[in-house]
Design a protein around this motif. Structure first.
Motif, PDB file in Angstrom:
ATOM      1  N   ILE A  71       0.676  -1.186   0.117  1.00 18.59           N
ATOM      2  CA  ILE A  71      -0.123  -0.114   0.467  1.00 18.59           C
ATOM      3  C   ILE A  71       1.075   1.276  -0.062  1.00 18.59           C
ATOM      4  CG2 ILE A  71      -1.722   1.473   1.269  1.00 18.59           C
ATOM      5  CD1 ILE A  71      -3.311  -1.591   2.585  1.00 18.59           C
ATOM      6  N   ASN A  72       1.734   0.773   0.630  1.00 18.35           N
ATOM      7  CA  ASN A  72       2.626   2.453   1.097  1.00 18.35           C
ATOM      8  C   ASN A  72       3.746   1.952  -0.344  1.00 18.35           C
ATOM      9  OD1 ASN A  72       2.277   2.797   4.147  1.00 18.35           O
ATOM     10  ND2 ASN A  72       4.123   2.047   4.549  1.00 18.35           N
ATOM     11  N   ALA A  73       4.297   1.652  -1.283  1.00 13.13           N
ATOM     12  CA  ALA A  73       4.875   1.909  -2.391  1.00 13.13           C
ATOM     13  C   ALA A  73       3.301   2.596  -3.353  1.00 13.13           C
ATOM     14  CB  ALA A  73       4.901  -0.085  -2.834  1.00 13.13           C
ATOM     15  N   TRP A  74       2.362   1.904  -3.280  1.00 15.26           N
ATOM     16  CA  TRP A  74       1.646   1.739  -4.202  1.00 15.26           C
ATOM     17  C   TRP A  74       1.204   3.801  -4.444  1.00 15.26           C
ATOM     18  CZ3 TRP A  74      -0.951   0.919  -8.835  1.00 15.26           C
ATOM     19  CH2 TRP A  74      -2.119   2.230  -9.347  1.00 15.26           C
ATOM     20  N   VAL A  75       0.894   4.115  -2.707  1.00 18.03           N
ATOM     21  CA  VAL A  75       0.961   5.482  -2.460  1.00 18.03           C
ATOM     22  C   VAL A  75       1.810   6.599  -3.055  1.00 18.03           C
ATOM     23  CG1 VAL A  75       0.669   6.749  -0.645  1.00 18.03           C
ATOM     24  CG2 VAL A  75      -0.981   4.949  -0.848  1.00 18.03           C
ATOM     25  N   ALA A  76       3.173   5.802  -2.781  1.00 21.59           N
ATOM     26  CA  ALA A  76       4.569   6.431  -3.436  1.00 21.59           C
ATOM     27  C   ALA A  76       3.993   6.749  -4.784  1.00 21.59           C
ATOM     28  CB  ALA A  76       6.248   6.314  -2.535  1.00 21.59           C
ATOM     29  N   LEU A  77       4.139   5.565  -5.996  1.00 23.77           N
ATOM     30  CA  LEU A  77       4.540   5.958  -6.704  1.00 23.77           C
ATOM     31  C   LEU A  77       3.253   6.400  -7.765  1.00 23.77           C
ATOM     32  CD1 LEU A  77       5.856   1.909  -7.254  1.00 23.77           C
ATOM     33  CD2 LEU A  77       7.037   4.172  -7.687  1.00 23.77           C
ATOM     34  N   GLU A  78       1.903   6.623  -7.141  1.00 23.54           N
ATOM     35  CA  GLU A  78       0.790   7.079  -7.734  1.00 23.54           C
ATOM     36  C   GLU A  78       0.818   8.045  -6.600  1.00 23.54           C
ATOM     37  OE1 GLU A  78      -0.619   4.882 -11.129  1.00 23.54           O
ATOM     38  OE2 GLU A  78       1.189   5.602 -10.954  1.00 23.54           O
ATOM     39  N   GLY A  79       0.737   7.866  -5.388  1.00 24.35           N
ATOM     40  CA  GLY A  79      -0.848   8.802  -4.871  1.00 24.35           C
ATOM     41  C   GLY A  79      -1.305   8.734  -4.667  1.00 24.35           C
ATOM     42  N   GLY A  80      -2.333   9.433  -3.669  1.00 30.57           N
ATOM     43  CA  GLY A  80      -3.555   9.014  -3.296  1.00 30.57           C
ATOM     44  C   GLY A  80      -3.637   7.989  -2.470  1.00 30.57           C
ATOM     45  N   PRO A  81      -4.366   8.028  -1.588  1.00 28.67           N
ATOM     46  CA  PRO A  81      -4.942   6.283  -0.930  1.00 28.67           C
ATOM     47  C   PRO A  81      -5.333   5.280  -1.689  1.00 28.67           C
ATOM     48  CG  PRO A  81      -6.558   8.449  -0.642  1.00 28.67           C
ATOM     49  CD  PRO A  81      -5.608   9.989  -0.716  1.00 28.67           C
ATOM     50  N   VAL A  82      -5.593   4.644  -1.238  1.00 29.08           N
ATOM     51  CA  VAL A  82      -5.036   3.417  -1.667  1.00 29.08           C
ATOM     52  C   VAL A  82      -6.084   2.323  -0.560  1.00 29.08           C
ATOM     53  CG1 VAL A  82      -3.483   2.238  -1.799  1.00 29.08           C
ATOM     54  CG2 VAL A  82      -5.016   1.500  -3.482  1.00 29.08           C
ATOM     55  N   SER A  83      -6.981   1.749  -0.901  1.00 33.12           N
ATOM     56  CA  SER A  83      -7.394   0.496   0.277  1.00 33.12           C
ATOM     57  C   SER A  83      -7.360  -0.971  -0.242  1.00 33.12           C
ATOM     58  CB  SER A  83      -8.742   0.951   0.794  1.00 33.12           C
ATOM     59  OG  SER A  83      -9.021   0.228  -0.649  1.00 33.12           O
ATOM     60  N   ALA A  84      -6.828  -1.559   0.789  1.00 30.46           N
ATOM     61  CA  ALA A  84      -6.476  -2.853   0.314  1.00 30.46           C
ATOM     62  C   ALA A  84      -7.358  -3.513  -0.782  1.00 30.46           C
ATOM     63  CB  ALA A  84      -6.153  -4.020   1.401  1.00 30.46           C
TER      64      ALA A  84
END
Length: 287
Positions: A245-258
């Motif tokens: 989840i942290n990697a996704w946020v760092a790469l794509e921005g914005g919150p993301v749920s599982a």
């Protein structure tokens, strides 16, 4: 031994991953060389693994029975993902824009495996809801307290990982963990005694995960992690993992749920384990 692979091979990322999770007394990573104690059928020894001068790994083995060498080689090939086909994997993942970027940065990335299924399951349970550093600290205490001492020529490798018969009969809450987690560790060890194939690959990812989540205290995250690293399921994906989840946020921005990440990962089938490894590695500084 020389264990060959199809290039490229991102050895720096492999040893970086293993180094961050190295259990004190059991394994070391120094100057790009991975070493650890090993156990097969009640006999103990050690291995040393380094990147060779060509498309192979150089392996040195210290073990009392030469007849075990084929099994040692089999385990090492799985542990270091030596049968992966990076050109095919990269081509499949690169159809997704995000993965194309990550694959271009690390075309030789592999999914680190494990020496032993029980060991990985214990690591995974210890890592439930705590940091990697805290989990490794607990695992190191477990090895030194309950693992058999071993003499090796390598400083820092002093014990073998405790066997299932020891862990099944021991009150592991004395290591400093919740009682429920200690009971889960003992139950996982007992499951292996009851079914020696419990951590071996099944006919499908779905079947393997279903067998694992049937064990007490094993949820989907733990089961997917074991399927990824021990069962070598290329499509395993621990969607609730905070690192992913942290990697996704760092790469794509914005919150993301599982749930959102799991939906996004549909584009990475049937290689979600490799996609996960790229996401994890994007958070690390690996030379």
């Amino acid at each position: 031994m020389r264990l060959t692979f199809e290039p490229p091979y991102d050895w720096a990322a492999m040893v970086g991953f293993l180094s961050a999770r190295a259990i004190m007394g059991l394994e070391t990573v120094e100057a790009g060389v991975y070493r650890r104690s090993i156990s097969i059928d009640g006999q103990h020894g050690w291995i040393s693994v380094a990147l060779g001068a060509g498309d192979w790994l150089d392996v040195t083995v210290g073990f009392p029975d030469e007849a075990a060498l084929p099994e040692i080689e089999r385990r090492l090939r799985r542990m270091f993902d030596l049968d992966a086909q990076p050109r095919w994997i990269n081509a499949q993942l690169a159809t997704d824009p995000l993965m194309a970027q990550l694959v271009a940065a690390r075309p030789g990335l592999r999914v680190p495996g494990t020496w032993d299924g029980l060991e990985l399951a214990i690591r995974a349970v210890l890592g439930q809801q705590i940091t990697v550093v805290a989990a490794i600290r607990l695992a190191s205490k477990l090895v030194v307290r309950y693992g058999q001492p071993l003499q090796t020529p390598h400083a820092g490798i002093t014990h073998v990982f405790p066997g299932p018969e020891v862990l099944a009969a021991t009150d592991l809450t004395t290591l400093g963990m919740p009682k429920a987690r200690g009971r889960t560790l003992s139950a996982v060890a007992q499951a292996l005694l009851d079914d020696p194939e419990v951590f071996e690959p099944k006919a499908s990812l779905k079947e393997g995960v279903a067998r694992l989540v049937a064990l007490p205290g094993i949820g989907d995250w733990t089961a997917q992690y074991i399927a990824m690293r021990q069962m070598r399921e290329a499509d395993a994906f621990a969607s609730g993992d905070i690192g992913l989840i942290n990697a996704w946020v760092a790469l794509e921005g914005g919150p993301v749920s599982a749930r959102q990440l799991l939906a996004r990962a549909e584009a990475w089938r049937p290689l979600r384990a490799y996609a996960a490894q790229h996401l994890w590695t994007s958070l690390s500084r690996v030379d």
